[in-house]
Scaffold this motif. Structure first.
Motif, PDB file in Angstrom:
ATOM      1  N   TRP A 121      -0.866  -3.393 -10.068  1.00 27.76           N
ATOM      2  CA  TRP A 121      -1.515  -2.292  -9.339  1.00 27.76           C
ATOM      3  C   TRP A 121      -3.022  -2.435  -9.541  1.00 27.76           C
ATOM      4  CZ3 TRP A 121       0.800   0.679  -5.842  1.00 27.76           C
ATOM      5  CH2 TRP A 121       2.189   0.811  -5.885  1.00 27.76           C
ATOM      6  N   VAL A 122      -3.758  -2.552  -8.459  1.00 32.29           N
ATOM      7  CA  VAL A 122      -5.193  -2.816  -8.530  1.00 32.29           C
ATOM      8  C   VAL A 122      -5.907  -1.642  -9.198  1.00 32.29           C
ATOM      9  CG1 VAL A 122      -7.274  -3.223  -7.150  1.00 32.29           C
ATOM     10  CG2 VAL A 122      -5.094  -4.286  -6.492  1.00 32.29           C
ATOM     11  N   ALA A 123      -6.793  -1.957 -10.150  1.00 30.48           N
ATOM     12  CA  ALA A 123      -7.660  -0.984 -10.841  1.00 30.48           C
ATOM     13  C   ALA A 123      -6.931  -0.086 -11.827  1.00 30.48           C
ATOM     14  CB  ALA A 123      -8.447  -0.122  -9.849  1.00 30.48           C
ATOM     15  N   ALA A 124      -5.620  -0.293 -12.026  1.00 32.48           N
ATOM     16  CA  ALA A 124      -4.867   0.636 -12.877  1.00 32.48           C
ATOM     17  C   ALA A 124      -5.288   0.569 -14.342  1.00 32.48           C
ATOM     18  CB  ALA A 124      -3.368   0.365 -12.758  1.00 32.48           C
ATOM     19  N   HIS A 125      -5.602  -0.649 -14.799  1.00 33.19           N
ATOM     20  CA  HIS A 125      -5.920  -0.808 -16.221  1.00 33.19           C
ATOM     21  C   HIS A 125      -7.367  -1.242 -16.429  1.00 33.19           C
ATOM     22  CE1 HIS A 125      -1.437  -1.037 -16.440  1.00 33.19           C
ATOM     23  NE2 HIS A 125      -1.688  -0.209 -17.427  1.00 33.19           N
ATOM     24  N   PRO A 126      -7.939  -0.878 -17.599  1.00 34.80           N
ATOM     25  CA  PRO A 126      -9.333  -1.252 -17.851  1.00 34.80           C
ATOM     26  C   PRO A 126      -9.493  -2.763 -17.995  1.00 34.80           C
ATOM     27  CG  PRO A 126      -8.450   0.053 -19.714  1.00 34.80           C
ATOM     28  CD  PRO A 126      -7.357  -0.084 -18.713  1.00 34.80           C
ATOM     29  N   PRO A 150      -6.493   9.074  -2.265  1.00 34.44           N
ATOM     30  CA  PRO A 150      -5.313   8.649  -3.018  1.00 34.44           C
ATOM     31  C   PRO A 150      -4.413   7.681  -2.239  1.00 34.44           C
ATOM     32  CG  PRO A 150      -5.038  10.917  -2.295  1.00 34.44           C
ATOM     33  CD  PRO A 150      -6.418  10.491  -1.882  1.00 34.44           C
ATOM     34  N   ILE A 151      -4.867   6.442  -2.243  1.00 40.41           N
ATOM     35  CA  ILE A 151      -4.111   5.320  -1.687  1.00 40.41           C
ATOM     36  C   ILE A 151      -4.161   4.231  -2.754  1.00 40.41           C
ATOM     37  CG2 ILE A 151      -4.009   3.571   0.154  1.00 40.41           C
ATOM     38  CD1 ILE A 151      -5.371   5.573   2.014  1.00 40.41           C
ATOM     39  N   TRP A 152      -3.049   3.530  -2.915  1.00 46.18           N
ATOM     40  CA  TRP A 152      -2.968   2.515  -3.970  1.00 46.18           C
ATOM     41  C   TRP A 152      -2.469   1.209  -3.396  1.00 46.18           C
ATOM     42  CZ3 TRP A 152      -1.258   7.492  -4.143  1.00 46.18           C
ATOM     43  CH2 TRP A 152      -1.896   8.345  -5.053  1.00 46.18           C
ATOM     44  N   LYS A 153      -2.929   0.100  -3.974  1.00 49.12           N
ATOM     45  CA  LYS A 153      -2.369  -1.179  -3.558  1.00 49.12           C
ATOM     46  C   LYS A 153      -1.909  -1.980  -4.765  1.00 49.12           C
ATOM     47  CE  LYS A 153      -6.817  -3.500  -2.632  1.00 49.12           C
ATOM     48  NZ  LYS A 153      -7.672  -2.563  -1.902  1.00 49.12           N
ATOM     49  N   LYS A 154      -0.763  -2.590  -4.561  1.00 46.63           N
ATOM     50  CA  LYS A 154      -0.218  -3.491  -5.568  1.00 46.63           C
ATOM     51  C   LYS A 154      -0.357  -4.899  -5.026  1.00 46.63           C
ATOM     52  CE  LYS A 154       4.303  -3.553  -6.456  1.00 46.63           C
ATOM     53  NZ  LYS A 154       5.575  -3.068  -7.021  1.00 46.63           N
ATOM     54  N   PHE A 214       0.834  -1.197   0.000  1.00 40.13           N
ATOM     55  CA  PHE A 214       0.000   0.000   0.000  1.00 40.13           C
ATOM     56  C   PHE A 214       0.867   1.244   0.000  1.00 40.13           C
ATOM     57  CE2 PHE A 214      -3.138  -2.962   1.589  1.00 40.13           C
ATOM     58  CZ  PHE A 214      -4.327  -2.472   1.094  1.00 40.13           C
ATOM     59  N   GLU A 215       0.447   2.199  -0.805  1.00 38.97           N
ATOM     60  CA  GLU A 215       1.150   3.466  -0.891  1.00 38.97           C
ATOM     61  C   GLU A 215       0.120   4.584  -0.797  1.00 38.97           C
ATOM     62  OE1 GLU A 215       3.335   3.709  -4.529  1.00 38.97           O
ATOM     63  OE2 GLU A 215       3.657   5.862  -4.315  1.00 38.97           O
ATOM     64  N   VAL A 275      -7.355   5.034  -7.870  1.00 38.73           N
ATOM     65  CA  VAL A 275      -7.055   4.716  -6.468  1.00 38.73           C
ATOM     66  C   VAL A 275      -7.601   3.331  -6.123  1.00 38.73           C
ATOM     67  CG1 VAL A 275      -7.036   7.157  -5.854  1.00 38.73           C
ATOM     68  CG2 VAL A 275      -9.139   5.826  -5.533  1.00 38.73           C
ATOM     69  N   SER A 276      -7.004   2.705  -5.115  1.00 39.38           N
ATOM     70  CA  SER A 276      -7.413   1.338  -4.772  1.00 39.38           C
ATOM     71  C   SER A 276      -7.154   1.047  -3.291  1.00 39.38           C
ATOM     72  CB  SER A 276      -6.663   0.336  -5.655  1.00 39.38           C
ATOM     73  OG  SER A 276      -5.266   0.577  -5.603  1.00 39.38           O
ATOM     74  N   GLU A 314       2.900  -9.270 -10.520  1.00 43.35           N
ATOM     75  CA  GLU A 314       2.304  -8.267  -9.650  1.00 43.35           C
ATOM     76  C   GLU A 314       1.466  -7.306 -10.465  1.00 43.35           C
ATOM     77  OE1 GLU A 314       6.056  -6.859  -7.979  1.00 43.35           O
ATOM     78  OE2 GLU A 314       5.903  -5.092  -9.265  1.00 43.35           O
ATOM     79  N   LYS A 324     -12.755   4.191  -0.956  1.00 42.08           N
ATOM     80  CA  LYS A 324     -12.240   3.393  -2.074  1.00 42.08           C
ATOM     81  C   LYS A 324     -12.318   4.146  -3.396  1.00 42.08           C
ATOM     82  CE  LYS A 324     -12.911  -1.360  -0.484  1.00 42.08           C
ATOM     83  NZ  LYS A 324     -11.826  -2.041  -1.221  1.00 42.08           N
ATOM     84  N   ALA A 366      -6.719   3.009 -16.913  1.00 43.58           N
ATOM     85  CA  ALA A 366      -8.182   3.086 -16.880  1.00 43.58           C
ATOM     86  C   ALA A 366      -8.619   4.552 -16.797  1.00 43.58           C
ATOM     87  CB  ALA A 366      -8.713   2.294 -15.688  1.00 43.58           C
TER      88      ALA A 366
END
Lengths: 138, 80
Positions: free
Chosen positions: A133-138, A120-124, A49-50, B77-78, A131, A116, B48
């Protein structure tokens, strides 16, 4: 009281509940988000998490302000973890107290759903074979 | 003007670090910055979505950027 924390250390769930407790709070709703063992059938080794910390705190403050406008709440505690987490670790704790349970339940659900979407928090997710990054790509 | 742009999550991997910089004319809008970034880093356009934050707030595409602003790329964000 509103208490917001983005921390690299383990979250103390009981301390969060204690902060939200008061003699007039008949309902205390607790949401605990933990690291799940698998995503879409793939085994998760760990999550990373970042956070963009100052903006994350500011966006969470906006959520708590909206909650206090929408429901008659007593206390809101939102603590989010950053760094490397393994399966079962606690990533987020949200505690909401109110005189009655309906407001606490509804506000708590609103808090995690909105967090959610806007904070601005991200999880890989790190799998055995890669690996992502969650939700980064369609 | 030269602005420093913070990068997080997958954006950090795309720009190859925790920040990047861009030389832009003064009175640049967020939309112009996005075009510049996508020229330099085509992978940004394949996400996305992504937002630009200015001084810790999500910025509209017609917002102006000043040299002292804290600018950041916010990929989807996630948290939670």
């Amino acid at each position: 009281m509103v208490d917001i924390l983005i921390t690299g250390k383990p979250i103390d769930t009981q301390a969060c509940i204690n902060m939200a407790s008061s003699p007039h709070s008949g309902g205390i709703d607790v949401f605990i988000g933990t690291v799940r063992a698998a995503t879409k059938g793939k085994e998760v080794v760990r999550l990373e998490f970042e956070a963009y910390r100052p903006m994350a705190v500011s966006e969470i403050k906006k959520i708590t302000a909206q909650m206090l406008q929408k429901w008659p709440l007593h206390h809101i505690i939102i603590h989010h973890r950053t760094g490397i987490l393994k399966v079962g670790d606690i990533a987020v704790v949200i505690v909401v107290s109110a005189a009655h349970r309906d407001a606490a339940f509804d506000a708590c659900r609103y808090a995690i759903n909105t967090l959610k979407q806007t904070v601005p928090i991200w999880k890989k997710e790190v799998f055995l074979d890669g690996e992502e990054w969650v939700a980064a790509h369609p | 003007m030269t602005i420093n742009i913070l990068a997080f999550g997958i954006a950090k991997e795309i720009v190859g670090g925790t920040s990047t910089s861009a030389d832009l004319p003064s009175h640049t809008t967020v939309a112009q910055l996005r075009r510049r970034l996508e020229e330099q880093y085509p992978r940004l356009g394949k996400l996305a979505s992504y937002m630009i934050a200015v001084n810790n707030e999500y910025a509209a595409t017609d917002s102006l950027i000043n040299e002292q602003d804290e600018v950041a790329i916010i990929p989807p964000v996630s948290g939670g």
